[in-house]
Design an enzyme around this catalytic site. Sequence first.
Site, PDB file in Angstrom:
ATOM      1  N   GLU A 151       0.810  -1.223   0.000  1.00 42.62           N
ATOM      2  CA  GLU A 151       0.000   0.000   0.000  1.00 42.62           C
ATOM      3  C   GLU A 151       0.842   1.271   0.000  1.00 42.62           C
ATOM      4  OE1 GLU A 151      -0.553  -2.689   1.744  1.00 42.62           O
ATOM      5  OE2 GLU A 151      -2.572  -3.324   1.180  1.00 42.62           O
ATOM      6  N   GLN A 211      -7.767  -2.365  -0.616  1.00 44.19           N
ATOM      7  CA  GLN A 211      -8.654  -3.528  -0.758  1.00 44.19           C
ATOM      8  C   GLN A 211      -9.708  -3.505   0.361  1.00 44.19           C
ATOM      9  OE1 GLN A 211      -6.948  -7.688  -1.067  1.00 44.19           O
ATOM     10  NE2 GLN A 211      -7.622  -7.219  -3.150  1.00 44.19           N
ATOM     11  N   HIS A 239     -11.181  -5.949   9.136  1.00 44.32           N
ATOM     12  CA  HIS A 239     -11.931  -5.699   7.902  1.00 44.32           C
ATOM     13  C   HIS A 239     -13.193  -4.895   8.214  1.00 44.32           C
ATOM     14  CE1 HIS A 239      -9.379  -9.029   6.638  1.00 44.32           C
ATOM     15  NE2 HIS A 239      -9.623  -8.708   5.387  1.00 44.32           N
TER      16      HIS A 239
END
Length: 669
Positions: A408, A430, A475
Amino acid sequence: MAKANIQTPVLNYSKEGFDKPLLVELYKRLLKPRMIEEKMLLLLRQGKLSKWFSGIGQEAIAVGVASALHDDEFILPMHRNLGVFTTRQVPLQRLFEQFQGKAGGFTKGRDRSFHFGSIEHHIVGMISHLGPQLSVADGIALATKLSKEGKVTVAFTGEGATSEGEFHEALNVAAVWDLPVIFVIENNGYGLSTPVNEQYRCERLADRGIGYGMEAVQIEGNNILEVYRTIRHYAEEIRQNPRPVLIEAMTFRMRGHEEASGTKYVPKELMEAWAQRDPVLNYEAWLLEEKLITQEEVQTIRKAIKKEIDDAWKKADAAPYPEASVERELADVYAPFQQEVIKPRSEAKSRRRFVDAISDALRQSMERYPNLVLMGQDIAEYGGVFKITEGFVEQFGKERVRNTPLCESAIVGAGLGLSIKGYKAMVEMQFGDFVTCAFNQIVNNLAKLHYRWGQNADVVVRMPTGANTQAGPYHSQSTEAWFFHTPGLKVVYPSTPYDAKGLLNAAIEDPNPVMYFEHKYLYRSLAEDIPDDYYTVEIGKARTVQSGDDITIITYGLCVHWAVEIMQQIEGATAEILDLRTLLPWDKEAVAAAVRKTGKVLVAHEDCLTGGIGAEIAAWITEHCFESLDAPVMRVGALDTPVPFVKPLEQQFLPYSRMKEKIQELIAY
Ligand SMILES: Cc1ncc(C[n+]2csc(CCOP(=O)(O)OP(=O)(O)O)c2C)c(N)n1
């Protein structure tokens, strides 16, 4: 500092491939940074300068590299590379004003030493964190490759900074993408006080080239002709056939890390041995030995350089410091940009889910801006994990829809590099949680760039965000508050498909770095009819979701929908609901108006309560709208824990479970 009296050169010079004018010109170029530094060291002792990172003993690398390139090829130097600036003929007065923090310096007193760039001179200066430079070089090189310019980009690093993750990421990306970059490691023996054997275990740093699948060589960094010859050779090859090369230039740092830190930790013998290999004195002795120059010419050259330095210093020293002005400082945080809201050209509408709206915006922005490049993990043929860029490769090609390695930080840095060359970049995280790996590039490089030296960072970072999907601590996070606290960024967070499309288009249009938050739970759970055409929504403007009389709810993202839903369950009271849409800069006017409407305010967000955006907004309301308040400003947010995985725990964590109670408490107050 050990000083040598060198009559006979100990370095091996070869004239092959050089004519006399070039050999003499290189001497002048090599001498200039040395003489400037000698002056700077004096000035430092006189208290005229506050800090100095010496490159004495290493000049042949900076000067050799800059001399071997075309003037319009970008160089990304480090803190000891004065020779890059002098060889590129950066005006000395301006350079000295920069060192002193004067108004006429490149950063107007906002940043020090070599922490600036000058597009005119094709130089992009470093940030203190060292390694990020390497990824920015990747982006510049990518731009030259996409535009088929046939140019090479050079990035410098010390051997110490090769231990940073960014070094690995940047070299790997350059290798995978065949980018025309020359990475130059100046191996000067020590990183501050840390010797090379405490920095890395490989025998030669050049050996790392094998690991990246790139050619790598180790050279004598003190020999200007060897540096020049090596760079010229690779630059010629790379311009034709883009690929990265790693060069380890061996040298030595003859002074302390900075002047205050001294050199006690360096063995005396080492200093003395390297003093014999002084790049300036050896080259001078060789030129004299070869009768390419005379003693008289040496004296004339030295005199001319001294005069140039003294004249420039006199002017710089007399120049004013910047006058402190709050307005001026605030005005330079963002690159100037007046957004003109674009309306759709026709009435045509289609039902689009949140996820489709994002996809539409990206597609239409790609059509509108041929200089827009999309980058992210698995975004090409695979279409991204949320399928937002499905079909894009067919329409726009793989050059503009780029799968990235898993890195990243390098990709955000590359986005900045693209921007320096006039491209626009969109980087897809992502999952928003992984932005932690790009944090430094975002908050220290992208965000501060315009304020520091007037260069914009035209990069949008897309952030699939939020919880309610049982995806656990990595997440599901809400990370907007981290960026909300960083001047120079814009933070947008739409809650509807209409805004998702219009704000993403606007974010891409804006030349500033924009963090674009998109809630994953809304992707496929929310749809509405939105214009088919391209349009934008104003950044910085909140939206009244519904009008009401009893309380005001100020919120954004998924909480907007929760607020509406909960108010439908409450009888006998109505709420004014304001969707902030942009979190930075946020719409104070709309907030004040919404507060005045009811006098009772709840600030609600999905993020944890402590230090969340609600804290800032509540504090502002208390200070600026106190007279309008009939109740304390209340807040509701997630528990102050990481985001738990399993449903009952996640539901308890999220504010939904406490919102109704809080609303009732406020109504009853
Ligand atoms: C990320 C980060 N960590 C620590 C530092 C403090 N620091 C500044 S320069 C330096 C040593 C750098 O060594 P090297 O890369 O070999 O360059 P040199 O100074 O020797 O030219 C350190 C530790 C920093 N600037 N950035």
